[in-house]
Design an enzyme around this catalytic site. Structure first.
Site, short mmCIF file in Angstrom:
data_model
loop_
_atom_site.label_atom_id
_atom_site.label_comp_id
_atom_site.label_asym_id
_atom_site.label_seq_id
_atom_site.Cartn_x
_atom_site.Cartn_y
_atom_site.Cartn_z
N HIS A 12 0.83 -1.20 0.00
CA HIS A 12 0.00 0.00 0.00
C HIS A 12 0.87 1.26 0.00
O HIS A 12 0.54 2.25 -0.67
CB HIS A 12 -0.93 0.01 1.21
CG HIS A 12 -1.93 1.12 1.19
ND1 HIS A 12 -3.03 1.12 0.36
CD2 HIS A 12 -1.97 2.29 1.87
CE1 HIS A 12 -3.73 2.23 0.54
NE2 HIS A 12 -3.10 2.96 1.45
N ARG B 85 28.34 -7.35 -23.73
CA ARG B 85 29.76 -7.65 -23.71
C ARG B 85 30.03 -8.77 -22.71
O ARG B 85 29.56 -8.71 -21.57
CB ARG B 85 30.56 -6.40 -23.31
CG ARG B 85 32.07 -6.58 -23.38
CD ARG B 85 32.79 -5.29 -22.97
NE ARG B 85 32.58 -4.99 -21.56
CZ ARG B 85 32.96 -3.84 -20.98
NH1 ARG B 85 33.54 -2.90 -21.70
NH2 ARG B 85 32.74 -3.65 -19.70
N GLU C 280 40.05 -2.13 -29.12
CA GLU C 280 40.62 -1.34 -28.03
C GLU C 280 42.12 -1.57 -27.87
O GLU C 280 42.73 -1.03 -26.94
CB GLU C 280 39.88 -1.69 -26.71
CG GLU C 280 39.75 -3.18 -26.46
CD GLU C 280 38.70 -3.53 -25.41
OE1 GLU C 280 38.33 -2.64 -24.62
OE2 GLU C 280 38.26 -4.68 -25.37
N SER D 244 36.92 3.51 -26.85
CA SER D 244 37.86 4.63 -26.98
C SER D 244 38.74 4.81 -25.76
O SER D 244 39.88 5.31 -25.88
CB SER D 244 37.10 5.93 -27.28
OG SER D 244 36.18 6.22 -26.25
N CYS E 58 31.87 3.24 -28.21
CA CYS E 58 31.33 3.41 -26.87
C CYS E 58 32.29 4.30 -26.08
O CYS E 58 33.45 3.93 -25.88
CB CYS E 58 31.19 2.07 -26.15
SG CYS E 58 30.19 0.86 -27.04
#
Length: 798
Positions: A416, A574, A676, A698, A747
């Protein structure tokens, strides 16, 4: 008999003015939806004319009007006294003979050959209209048996039209008291005291996300859940998967359910008692997967029949093991939402966490703690205070409009306290367990419900920002804008943002916050000698015979929640990319992780998956993803391999994935790799023959190209994604991907922080850019500006 009594088979939704929303809905479902398999207990309802006859023959209509005329409508100082006197008027009055005879005759017909137990429910004739909910305002009496007890319960229902909370609610909503009547619904009893019961919503009650059904349940009577006495089980079911016949249960959360409410066994009066739930039942879900799916299908049928989001109540008879729908009403919080405008809150720092629980709403507020054991302590409250108490029942409702937040020890998302806080638009944190013990009367605190499913009470007043966003005014770029996500608890809300899916789903958050255990500690628990660690693992995996299944289920549910939120746009998950020092921090992790001098460049990413030290744990990751794709039907889920140093390593991982049920191309499975490492760029053409797409990370690429430890403050000023060498790497890999006919995304934070970096990516022909949620809108704007500039240049404009 139709003047005073209407049986459900002669009642429909058009009869709301006659029998109220609750009873009209029961009749509608009994008549129109039984053929589709929905079970509704049969019964009948007294009518509005019956209630008005009762008032008139006892001279109460005038008497009640005069009494309510004296109500203090400014401060409601006499609300309690007026409510008590109004109820006493009704309880002391007598039923007109023709009304009591009609009720007894109908009850006898319902009983057939034996005296039956019935539920006696209140249904106001203004109830469950689009602008009114009346949830919990009027009384219900269960397990009533015998003519005298039925009449007594019916009169108590009449009296409940004048509970303090019901009077105040009608005042707030502008209903004239004399225009609202009370219908009593009497239906065959479902013995949920020996089974289980709960509620369901056909939208997510927090975000308004409309493609899920949320079911909540407890053992015994549902009042424990409504009052917030226990934390219930929660089940989230994805509607599109349900219609296609997949396993549609995307999340299951086991509640404590430490109490079970049952009836006392007496014919003289009806009462309930709370009993301790046996440990094995606490650790068992109240519904099987088949029952969850059946109730969810019923909920969808009901929603489609009424053409609006619905709030339902269900019960399972413990004697017959049958499921029933015992109420359905329109959901009152999100029905009018346009979905284009909302306020976004961000906390500016993190103070000391005093307690936490289920977050209701998405706001952040400051306020003063008021420890209130009951509504009788309302004198301590000032406007803007924060109520801190054990649990919230409907008796609290008149106090809640003046407070800034609610914090309770007990209660779940369908208690509630949660329902009322949503309707009032105030944040609540329910189910904290220790709030009344750890929070201090008069303390200044910050309530934050803007950080996912968990709400936090912070010490002192932490700064925060609030920003209004009109999503209808946002124009999307041609280059795809995607989100970077990690917390499933934010997914339904963030799905309202403009997007083209999820470019990076980090599973590490799910492992850290929802699983908490190192996967090898589940695979090879014999290596763990520490008693406390073993105890923690046993507590977290309770209910699982095979401990590995705990990891698979929890990971699958976290991923599936995000897949459901962004369906049918692609979601790229990933594979785990913890470093060894991060893995070691998981429960049991220190028994399986090496100590490395430089974990950033060590045992991480692809190199882990086929290594004997982690190979068995990798199988669990694959099984979780296979379950999401194959069993739940989320074929828009793609998989990404991080930190893949060589093409040989890539082929090894893809081969191992296939051995574990994730074959590239099967059920349209695409496997991407992160770009990467400089070797990824130098050998991009070879990597493109192995993988279906690239995602440029990056941050790692910049640190490895420039030889900078991005965690070192000493050289942090040299870390720059705009460096020419980094940009040359990015341009090179985008060109290689285009030549191979595969997609490339990026990303990172740079495209939102630096408009010139976004322009560089767009000009280079990147397919998508993924942003953290707080950077998405800025990133979209930067992408659009870049595209507009390119268009102007190409057309010869300045």
């Amino acid at each position: 008999m139709d003047t005073y009594i209407k049986f459900f088979d002669r009642t429909g939704i058009a009869d709301i003015p006659v029998v109220g929303g609750k009873n009209a809905s029961l009749g509608e479902m009994y008549n129109r939806l039984s053929s589709q398999g929905i079970a509704v207990p049969y019964g009948f309802a007294t009518t509005a004319p019956a209630f008005r006859l009762f008032l008139m023959e006892n001279g109460l209509d005038h008497k009640l009007r005069e009494l309510l005329h004296t109500l203090d409508r400014e401060n409601y100082t006499n609300l309690r006294d007026i409510g008590s006197r109004a109820r006493q008027y009704i309880l002391e009055a007598a039923f007109p003979e023709k009304l009591s005879d009609a009720i007894i005759e109908a009850y006898s017909g319902l009983c057939e050959r034996e005296t039956a137990e019935v539920a006696v429910r209140s249904s106001a004739t203004a109830e469950d209209l689009p602008e009114a909910s009346f949830a919990g305002m009027h009384d219900t009496f269960l397990n009533i048996k015998g003519e005298k007890n039925v009449l007594k319960a019916a009169k108590r229902c009449f009296a409940s039209l004048y509970t303090d909370r019901a009077i105040k609610y009608r005042e707030d909503k502008g209903f004239k008291h004399e225009e609202v009547a009370l219908s009593v619904g009497i239906q065959k009893m479902v013995r949920a005291d020996k089974g289980c019961s709960g509620v369901g919503f056909t939208v997510d009650p927090e975000s308004g996300f409309d493609r899920v059904v949320l079911l909540s349940g407890v053992w015994g009577l549902g009042e424990n859940m409504v009052q917030g006495t226990v934390n219930p089980d929660d089940f989230y079911v994805f509607k599109p998967a349900l219609k296609k016949g997949y396993n549609a249960i995307i999340r299951k959360e086991l509640g404590s359910k430490d109490k079970t409410m049952i009836y006392t066994d007496t014919d003289h009066h009806v009462a309930t008692i709370n009993t301790d739930t046996p440990k094995d039942k606490q650790e068992t879900f109240v519904l099987s997967d088949e029952e969850i799916h059946r109730l969810a299908r019923w909920a969808v049928i009901i929603e489609e029949h009424y053409g609006k989001p619905m709030d339902i109540e269900w019960a399972k008879d413990g004697l017959t093991h049958q499921l029933f729908i015992i109420q359905a009403r329109p959901e009152t919080v999100h029905r009018s939402d346009t979905g284009t405008f909302f306020r976004e809150y961000h906390i500016s720092g993190k103070g000391k966490t005093l307690t936490s629980g289920n977050a209701i709403g998405h706001k952040i507020v400051h306020g003063t703690v008021r420890l209130l054991p009951s509504p009788a302590d309302a004198g301590k409250l000032s406007a803007g205070d924060i109520i801190v108490t054990g649990s919230i029942t409907p008796d609290w409702d008149p106090l809640l409009k003046s407070v800034s937040a609610i914090v309770t020890n007990k209660g779940g998302r369908t208690s509630h306290a949660a329902i009322v806080s949503r309707e009032l638009g105030i944040p609540a944190i329910v189910g904290c367990m220790d709030a009344t013990r750890v929070l201090t009367e008069g303390a200044k605190v910050t309530i934050s419900c803007a950080e996912g499913n968990t709400g936090y009470v912070y010490e002192d007043e932490i700064p925060f920002t609030a920003k209004d966003i009109d999503l209808s005014r946002i124009k999307m770029p041609k280059t795809e804008a995607k989100l970077i996500l990690s917390d499933p608890g934010t997914a339904f809300r963030l799905a309202a943002y403009p997007h083209k899916g999820v470019g990076l789903l980090r599973m590490e958050f799910i492992i850290t916050h929802q699983i908490k255990i190192h996967p090898m500690a589940l695979v090879d628990s014999g290596k763990i000698t520490d008693k406390a660690t073993r105890t923690s693992i046993e507590e977290l995996t309770r209910g699982y015979k095979r401990k590995e299944a705990y990891f698979i289920d929890r990971l699958a549910q976290g991923i599936a929640t995000i897949c459901a939120a962004f369906y049918p746009e692609e979601v790229i998950v990933r594979l785990s990319d913890f470093k060894s020092n991060e893995y070691a921090n998981l429960i049991g992790g220190q028994y399986f992780e090496p100590v490395e001098e430089n974990p950033m460049l060590g045992f991480r990413g692809a190199s882990r998956y086929y290594n004997e030290a982690y190979r068995e744990a990798f199988k669990l990751e694959c099984e979780a993803i296979r379950k999401v794709r194959s069993e739940m039907g989320f074929h828009h889920l793609k998989v990404m391999v991080p930190f893949c140093r060589t093409p040989e390593e890539g082929r090894n991982v893809i081969r191992l994935m296939a051995e574990n049920g994730l074959a590239q191309g099967k059920e349209d499975l695409e496997i991407y790799t992160m770009i990467e490492i400089p070797s990824n760029v130098i050998l991009a053409e070879e990597f493109a023959r192995i993988f279906d797409g690239f995602s440029i990370g990056s941050n790692d690429l910049t640190q490895l190209v420039l030889g900078i430890d991005r965690d070192s403050e000493l050289v942090s000023n040299l870390f720059d994604e705009n460096n020419r060498a980094v940009k040359m790497m990015i341009t090179s890999v985008i060109g290689a991907a285009q030549k191979a006919g595969i997609k490339t995304g990026l990303c990172g934070q740079a495209p939102s922080d630096f408009p010139e970096f976004a322009a560089f990516l767009v000009e280079s022909g990147i397919d998508s850019i993924s942003f953290n949620p707080d950077a998405l809108l800025t990133g979209i704007e930067n992408m659009r500006k870049a595209e507009d500039h390119i268009l102007r240049v190409s057309s010869g404009q300045p």
